[in-house]
Design a protein around this motif. Structure first.
Motif, PDB file in Angstrom:
ATOM      1  N   ALA A 114       0.829  -1.201   0.000  1.00  8.51           N
ATOM      2  CA  ALA A 114       0.000   0.000   0.000  1.00  8.51           C
ATOM      3  C   ALA A 114       0.865   1.253   0.000  1.00  8.51           C
ATOM      4  O   ALA A 114       1.987   1.259   0.512  1.00  8.51           O
ATOM      5  CB  ALA A 114      -0.907   0.003   1.230  1.00  8.51           C
ATOM      6  N   ASN A 115       0.319   2.308  -0.602  1.00  9.11           N
ATOM      7  CA  ASN A 115       0.947   3.637  -0.544  1.00  9.11           C
ATOM      8  C   ASN A 115       2.361   3.653  -1.131  1.00  9.11           C
ATOM      9  O   ASN A 115       3.264   4.284  -0.584  1.00  9.11           O
ATOM     10  CB  ASN A 115       0.974   4.159   0.893  1.00  9.11           C
TER      11      ASN A 115
ATOM     12  N   ARG B 213       1.279   8.055  -6.431  1.00 12.59           N
ATOM     13  CA  ARG B 213       0.939   7.002  -5.483  1.00 12.59           C
ATOM     14  C   ARG B 213       0.154   5.883  -6.165  1.00 12.59           C
ATOM     15  O   ARG B 213      -0.674   6.137  -7.053  1.00 12.59           O
ATOM     16  CB  ARG B 213       0.111   7.581  -4.320  1.00 12.59           C
TER      17      ARG B 213
ATOM     18  N   ASP C 126      -1.161   1.390  -5.302  1.00 10.88           N
ATOM     19  CA  ASP C 126      -1.123   0.168  -4.507  1.00 10.88           C
ATOM     20  C   ASP C 126      -0.888  -1.009  -5.443  1.00 10.88           C
ATOM     21  O   ASP C 126      -1.224  -0.955  -6.638  1.00 10.88           O
ATOM     22  CB  ASP C 126      -2.446  -0.047  -3.759  1.00 10.88           C
TER      23      ASP C 126
ATOM     24  N   ARG D  72      -1.004  -5.446  -5.546  1.00 20.56           N
ATOM     25  CA  ARG D  72      -1.224  -6.752  -4.917  1.00 20.56           C
ATOM     26  C   ARG D  72      -0.430  -7.805  -5.676  1.00 20.56           C
ATOM     27  O   ARG D  72      -0.366  -7.800  -6.910  1.00 20.56           O
ATOM     28  CB  ARG D  72      -2.707  -7.118  -4.918  1.00 20.56           C
TER      29      ARG D  72
ATOM     30  N   SER E 252      -4.659  -4.121  -7.913  1.00 25.71           N
ATOM     31  CA  SER E 252      -4.368  -3.082  -6.924  1.00 25.71           C
ATOM     32  C   SER E 252      -5.342  -3.083  -5.756  1.00 25.71           C
ATOM     33  O   SER E 252      -5.361  -2.133  -4.979  1.00 25.71           O
ATOM     34  CB  SER E 252      -4.394  -1.707  -7.599  1.00 25.71           C
TER      35      SER E 252
ATOM     36  N   ASP F  20       2.820  -1.298   4.301  1.00 21.65           N
ATOM     37  CA  ASP F  20       2.576   0.113   4.003  1.00 21.65           C
ATOM     38  C   ASP F  20       3.915   0.748   3.637  1.00 21.65           C
ATOM     39  O   ASP F  20       4.780   0.947   4.500  1.00 21.65           O
ATOM     40  CB  ASP F  20       1.961   0.810   5.215  1.00 21.65           C
TER      41      ASP F  20
END
Length: 388
Positions: free
Chosen positions: A9-10, A18, A20, A22, A31, A41
């Motif tokens: 994340a982030n 920015r 995300d 996965r 994402s 994070d």
């Protein structure tokens, strides 16, 4: 080995935007987080695809830079002759030759991993050690010849024309500054060895017209500027090839090149007018295209989850391996910074790298112990203490 799904994340990209990401089953999986994901994070840290090293000789990285004359060489044949004459005399060459091949290959893989490299084009015969699950990086299988000088015209032509479909064919060529080096391009062209799958390594002697003919044939060049400068006192002007997407970067081995691919990027920046975006492409998108690796060098869904995390705002060409905060190959974290928020992986053990605390995968620590592989700047003592 399939790792736990990972949600980063982030993150930020090289431009500071920015996003995300996965990761599941070793691939980028969109994402959006899913239940059971291990969440990290990144708090704005820069997330990139793992780097691609387009040229290395993995078994030669335990050696320091070597050259046995003060003046620059005219042709790589001179350097090879000097090395051959010293094999029985130089204790460094003797010690390296006495090490087992698996240990030497592991040292080369480790060198690459510590600098955020996850895929390497190894320009030497395949060895079963490269297939082992604990080998630190992915090693590209490709067709190759060493060079016209060592292999001869007939063997080079046979290797080129016998290369499996879909693979690049890679050969050292024009490695020098004399007429013999320059004429290697003409010899390869006459042998029918210039085409869309051709990747020449070094190409120092190519003139502008030969570079254009290489591009027209659909081929490309692997640039190793530090090795060129060490052996010959100069390197190519890379702008035209880079602009046409026909250039990748290789570190070569430490016997003539830099410590690792991050250091090579710094040399490339210092000896070219390429901007940061162009430099990054040489170890990501352009390298992947030339090496025919469609699922590497980017972070689109379905790509291999080869990941590199660096501090926010740090240009890749100015990063050093101590700056690396995470490296994952196929989604499995192999190297990380212990201060990374949310990091909780029992498979990681504490080490020190260039004076900074890091975490290294336990299987890799065990392999380094077993094969007695050491790396300047890497201290395994904290890991061994944790295991005791």
């Amino acid at each position: 080995m399939t790792s736990t799904p990972l949600f980063l994340a982030n993150a930020s990209d090289a431009a500071g935007r920015r996003f995300d990401l996965r990761v599941a089953e070793g691939r980028v999986a969109g994402s959006a987080p899913q239940p059971g994901d291990h969440v990290l994070d990144l708090a704005g840290r820069c997330l990139r695809p793992g780097l691609i090293n387009a040229h290395d000789h993995l078994q030669l990285n335990s050696l320091p830079r070597l050259k046995y004359r003060q003046q620059p060489h005219a042709n790589v044949a001179e350097w090879i002759a000097d090395i051959d004459a010293q094999r029985a005399l130089d204790p460094r060459l003797r010690a390296n030759a006495a090490r087992s091949k698996p240990a030497r290959l592991l040292a080369g893989g480790l060198k690459n991993l510590l600098a955020g490299t996850t895929t390497v084009a190894h320009h030497d015969p395949w060895h079963p050690r490269l297939d082992d699950e604990d080998f630190p990086v992915r090693v590209l299988r490709s067709a190759w010849s060493h060079s016209l000088g060592l292999d001869g015209d007939a063997a080079v032509r046979a290797a080129c024309h016998g290369a499996p479909a879909g693979e690049p064919w890679i050969v050292h060529a024009a490695e020098g500054v004399d007429d013999a080096a320059r004429l290697e391009f003409e010899r390869l062209e006459a042998l029918g060895c210039l085409g869309p799958r051709t990747l020449l390594v070094h190409g120092l002697a190519l003139d502008d017209a030969q570079q254009r003919r290489l591009v027209q044939a659909g081929g490309g060049l692997v640039w190793c500027p530090a090795s060129n400068l060490h052996l010959f006192g100069r390197t190519i002007a890379p702008q035209a090839l880079a602009a046409q997407g026909r250039l990748a970067l290789g570190s070569d081995s430490r016997i003539s090149g830099t410590r690792d691919l991050l250091d090579e990027l710094a040399v490339a920046r210092q000896h070219s007018m390429l901007d940061e975006m162009a430099l990054e492409a040489l170890v990501s998108t352009q390298a992947a295209a030339l090496l025919r690796l469609p699922d590497c060098g980017h972070l689109a869904p379905g790509a291999r989850a080869d990941l590199l995390v660096l501090p926010a705002g740090l240009a890749l060409s100015r990063a050093r391996r101590a700056d690396v905060e995470l490296v994952a190959v196929d989604g499995r974290i192999l190297l990380a910074d212990p201060h990374l928020p949310g990091l909780d992986d029992a498979d990681l053990l504490p080490v020190r790298l260039d004076g900074r605390p890091k975490l290294l995968h336990a299987r890799l620590v065990a392999a380094l112990q077993l094969e007695d592989v050491t790396e300047p700047g890497l201290d395994l003592a904290p890991a061994l203490e944790a295991l005791s």
